[in-house]
Design a protein around this motif. Structure first.
Motif: not given
Length: 348
Positions: A70-76, A102-105, A110-118
């Motif tokens: 489970v990973a936040a998209i916004e990391l340092p 944050r609400p980023d359209p 990107l999640a679909i393209r990169e193959g994220a599961d959710d």
């Protein structure tokens, strides 16, 4: 982010094996604390919490028992998409759930393209997080239980892989296998580069495979060391058990070069198959046939995504795709099949 008190809800699969392990990657401590409480409620899962992407990669590299990330998209240091890519390389069967703060359209595509599961968009309730995490843990454990494989399909140009083995790859995806498409060139000689890449991305999404672009020059692919290294990197990173590539009996130079480079780079892979292209010669002699009757309509739909090519390439006509599958079916109980040459195949 506020969460209600932890709920006594067991995570899926905890009664059928060891307690799940979830890797949480988030540097926002208030959010992380809420996520930790939500996922670990009632002791249903063990949590590993790290604050940076680099620490997450280290955990993935050394810990083989992680059931879900489970990973936040916004990391340092790196974003969640980079963590996702690392997880796909190091632990290809481990599901990854991304959380956008944050609400980023752009994040859903990107999640679909990169193959994220959710993907979840903050704010996320405890119930929602635990429900989605539990589903992914169950998905990952099921994939490991059936011995899912990673499959690498190599094509010289956009649409080559789809023409040759789209039905076979759809079968792999349906079986829970992870499919990687290594596209050697962007096909710029055969059409508008941006359009062809966009079509390849949509086709990959339609099949459910991950697209990797090697960015080699179209019409100038060689079988020299630089091309071998491109395939070697993919083989090293994804550890496929099966590789599909053009047959060496092909009239197109890029296709033959892709075959020779792939054969050299895949020496440690147990199975290598050569597929047919429209430019394959009469020397193409398949000795393995994959039944794609259930997937022929889906294959045709995938090929139709390549509109820049279907308008001018007669070999991409729907009746030609069906006729080719029927023609080779004379060797396989007259089914609709995709033909393959067995370059080598190690069986247990």
């Amino acid at each position: 982010m506020l969460f209600p008190p932890p709920l006594e809800m067991p995570l899926a699969g905890d009664s059928a094996g060891p307690r799940p392990i979830v890797l949480l990657v988030d540097d926002d401590l208030p959010s992380a604390e809420g996520y930790l409480n939500a996922i670990s409620a009632g002791g249903a899962a063990d949590l590993i919490h790290v604050r940076t992407g680099h620490d997450a990669v280290e955990q993935l590299n050394r810990h083989g028992g992680i059931d879900c990330v489970v990973a936040a998209i916004e990391l340092p240091d790196m974003d969640g998409f980079e963590v996702l890519r690392a997880a796909r390389i190091l632990r290809p069967l481990t599901p990854v759930l991304l959380i956008s703060g944050r609400p980023d359209p752009s994040h859903p595509s990107l999640a679909i393209r990169e193959g994220a599961d959710d993907l979840l968009i903050a704010p996320v309730t405890a119930d929602t997080l635990r429900e989605h995490t539990a589903a992914l843990i169950a998905k990952g454990r099921a994939a490991k239980a059936v011995g899912a494989h990673t499959v690498l399909a190599v094509g010289a140009h956009p649409d080559d892989v789809e023409i040759g083995v789209a039905g076979t790859l759809l079968r792999h995806v349906a079986a829970g296998d992870r499919v990687i498409h290594l596209m050697m060139t962007d096909g710029e000689v055969g059409g508008h580069q941006n359009a062809r890449v966009e079509e390849a991305e949509r086709a990959a999404e339609s099949i459910g495979m991950t697209l990797i672009r090697a960015h080699l020059p179209d019409a100038f692919v060689s079988d020299a060391r630089e091309t071998v290294q491109v395939v070697e990197r993919a083989v090293s990173e994804y550890a496929p058990s099966v590789v599909y590539v053009h047959s060496p009996r092909d009239g197109h130079h890029d296709h033959r070069a892709s075959y020779h480079a792939t054969a050299s780079a895949s020496r440690g892979v147990s199975t290598l198959y050569g597929y047919q292209s429209p430019s394959s010669t009469t020397d193409f002699r398949p000795n393995r046939f994959i039944d794609i009757g259930e997937y022929i309509d889906a294959k045709i739909a995938v090929i139709k995504i390549y509109r820049s090519q279907t308008a001018t390439r007669l070999y991409l006509a729907e009746d030609m795709i069906r006729a080719t599958a029927r023609y080779w079916g004379r060797h396989a109980a007259h089914r609709l099949v995709e033909p393959l040459e067995v370059v080598w195949q190690l069986t247990a």
